[in-house]
Write an enzyme that holds these catalytic residues in place. Sequence first.
Site, short mmCIF file in Angstrom:
data_model
loop_
_atom_site.label_atom_id
_atom_site.label_comp_id
_atom_site.label_asym_id
_atom_site.label_seq_id
_atom_site.Cartn_x
_atom_site.Cartn_y
_atom_site.Cartn_z
N ASN A 12 0.87 -1.17 0.00
CA ASN A 12 0.00 0.00 0.00
C ASN A 12 0.91 1.22 0.00
O ASN A 12 1.43 1.63 1.03
CB ASN A 12 -0.88 -0.05 1.25
CG ASN A 12 -1.83 1.12 1.34
OD1 ASN A 12 -1.74 2.07 0.56
ND2 ASN A 12 -2.74 1.07 2.29
N LYS A 19 3.08 0.75 3.27
CA LYS A 19 2.69 -0.26 4.25
C LYS A 19 2.75 -1.61 3.53
O LYS A 19 2.37 -1.69 2.36
CB LYS A 19 1.26 -0.02 4.72
CG LYS A 19 1.11 1.18 5.62
CD LYS A 19 -0.31 1.24 6.17
CE LYS A 19 -0.65 2.65 6.59
NZ LYS A 19 -2.05 2.99 6.48
N ARG A 96 -2.48 -1.97 -3.56
CA ARG A 96 -3.67 -1.14 -3.38
C ARG A 96 -3.55 0.03 -4.36
O ARG A 96 -2.55 0.74 -4.37
CB ARG A 96 -3.71 -0.59 -1.96
CG ARG A 96 -4.87 0.36 -1.79
CD ARG A 96 -4.79 1.08 -0.48
NE ARG A 96 -5.96 1.90 -0.30
CZ ARG A 96 -5.98 3.06 0.35
NH1 ARG A 96 -4.89 3.50 0.92
NH2 ARG A 96 -7.08 3.75 0.46
N HIS A 185 -12.52 3.59 -0.14
CA HIS A 185 -12.52 2.58 0.94
C HIS A 185 -13.23 1.30 0.50
O HIS A 185 -13.72 0.54 1.34
CB HIS A 185 -13.26 3.07 2.21
CG HIS A 185 -12.59 4.18 2.96
ND1 HIS A 185 -13.30 5.17 3.60
CD2 HIS A 185 -11.28 4.44 3.21
CE1 HIS A 185 -12.46 6.01 4.21
NE2 HIS A 185 -11.23 5.58 3.97
N LEU A 214 -15.24 4.23 9.87
CA LEU A 214 -14.93 5.48 10.57
C LEU A 214 -13.47 5.46 11.02
O LEU A 214 -13.14 4.96 12.09
CB LEU A 214 -15.85 5.64 11.79
CG LEU A 214 -17.35 5.47 11.53
CD1 LEU A 214 -18.14 5.62 12.82
CD2 LEU A 214 -17.85 6.45 10.47
N GLY A 215 -12.59 5.95 10.16
CA GLY A 215 -11.19 6.09 10.52
C GLY A 215 -10.87 7.57 10.57
O GLY A 215 -11.74 8.38 10.92
N ARG A 246 -11.44 16.42 7.13
CA ARG A 246 -12.24 16.80 5.95
C ARG A 246 -13.67 17.15 6.37
O ARG A 246 -14.24 16.50 7.25
CB ARG A 246 -12.30 15.66 4.93
CG ARG A 246 -10.96 15.26 4.40
CD ARG A 246 -11.08 14.16 3.34
NE ARG A 246 -9.84 13.43 3.25
CZ ARG A 246 -9.73 12.10 3.19
NH1 ARG A 246 -10.82 11.35 3.18
NH2 ARG A 246 -8.55 11.54 3.14
N ARG A 289 -10.01 9.87 20.65
CA ARG A 289 -9.67 9.67 22.07
C ARG A 289 -9.49 11.00 22.79
O ARG A 289 -9.98 11.22 23.89
CB ARG A 289 -8.35 8.87 22.20
CG ARG A 289 -8.51 7.42 21.88
CD ARG A 289 -7.17 6.78 21.60
NE ARG A 289 -6.66 7.22 20.30
CZ ARG A 289 -5.77 6.56 19.59
NH1 ARG A 289 -5.25 5.46 20.05
NH2 ARG A 289 -5.38 7.00 18.41
N ASN A 339 -13.12 1.12 17.89
CA ASN A 339 -12.63 1.40 19.25
C ASN A 339 -13.47 2.36 20.08
O ASN A 339 -13.39 2.33 21.30
CB ASN A 339 -11.21 1.97 19.17
CG ASN A 339 -10.23 0.97 18.59
OD1 ASN A 339 -10.06 -0.10 19.16
ND2 ASN A 339 -9.63 1.30 17.47
N GLU A 389 -8.05 -4.60 5.25
CA GLU A 389 -7.90 -4.32 3.82
C GLU A 389 -6.77 -5.13 3.20
O GLU A 389 -6.87 -5.56 2.06
CB GLU A 389 -7.68 -2.81 3.62
CG GLU A 389 -8.94 -2.01 3.92
CD GLU A 389 -8.70 -0.53 4.11
OE1 GLU A 389 -8.26 -0.14 5.20
OE2 GLU A 389 -8.94 0.24 3.17
#
Length: 403
Positions: A12, A19, A96, A185, A214-215, A246, A289, A339, A389
């Site tokens: 990726n 990655k 990717r 996505h 939701l990242g 965004r 968080r 999370n 992914e």
Amino acid sequence: MTANPTRVLVLNSGSSSVKYQLLDMAESRRLAVGLVERIGEETSRLVHTPLATGGARRVHEGPMADHDAALKAVAAELAADGLGLDSPQLAAIGHRVVHGGLKFTEPTVIDEVVLKEIERLVPVAPLHNPANITGIRTAQALRPDLPQIAVFDTAFHTTMPEYASRYAIDVATADAHRIRRYGFHGTSHAYVSRRTARLLGKDPSEVNVIVLHLGNGASASAVAGGRCVDTSMGLTPLEGLVMGTRSGDIDPAVTFHLKRVAGMSADEIDELLNKRSGLVGLCGDNDMREIRRRIDEGDKAAALAFDIYIHRLKKYLGAYTAVLGRVDAVAFTAGVGENAAPVRAAAMAGLEGLGMAVDADRNAVRSDEPRLISPEGARVAVAVVPTDEELEIAQQTYALVTA
Ligand code: ADP
């Protein structure tokens, strides 16, 4: 007789990062995972975890000039674990690729024609496709004999009906500039919607699922019987939900208002809406968080940012309930979705009329496994389904080369 190769390397490639994961598809396990960051800077950093050998994580810091240097460093790490890229056990490299336009609806073996087409899409994915192309060319140079497969973020959304993918603007203008809703996505939405069906003990063709990815980037999709029928991102990943940085949906007139009244250029508005909006624009933080911590301390800006984020999520839940007609499951995924229990609880609050609710105890469970968080016997199954992914790219790649 040598056994058929069963390993897949997934790459990726971002503009300054790569990655990677090496997987063995026959044994369904990850052999190594890692990340190279800040490529092209003095402070490049490679973090490699050799899962196959159970060895400790290795970190290398020091300049890596380009993707070629980064990938060679990755290859050296893998070789040190006895998993070198020259291994006859490597079946393919899966890449990717963010934007596949309308042409690529399936994973595709990369050749010069395919690369040209990915290049042709650079104007609609200026941040992503060039980096993906660099990663592909570098990997090709390293193993020219090996199949290189492109798995597109947009592919899963190419099944959207035209009434969902076309913007209501002048048709000739839209077509001349390939302006339509592509969605992103897709690899995650595909994986999570299928995994959710399995969690319910059903075939994907039998269920309608709303996936909330939701990242830091965030998108929703409506998946009917395994096929995407609508998604919240559009021509670019800017449309839809409120994200880390965004804006998501806004009145398009905001853009020309900013140009006329604030004298901002197209690039400045682009930067504002992509980098300085969303949660970070509203309260200065984009990490959920940190936002929750500030809310607990009574911070009003953080609370308002959270409420705006949740309000947008609810609007999409309502909209996609209407689009699907019948919803069997809602699946939360990615960093926030997997999370942040308070986000899931708030998004579902008051949606009993749609058959949606979360059980507080189930929602509080922390786990890496897919799990139900709706109350027993609920009409709509609400689930947390961790996305993967890389696994999805590896599976699609392996399926193509072994077909
Ligand atoms: P991306 O792939 O889009 O960069 P991720 O899916 O990794 O993003 O999600 C990153 C985001 O997930 C972080 O910005 C943060 O808001 C959120 N996140 C991660 N861990 C937690 C957690 N334990 N609680 C709440 N939010 C979290």
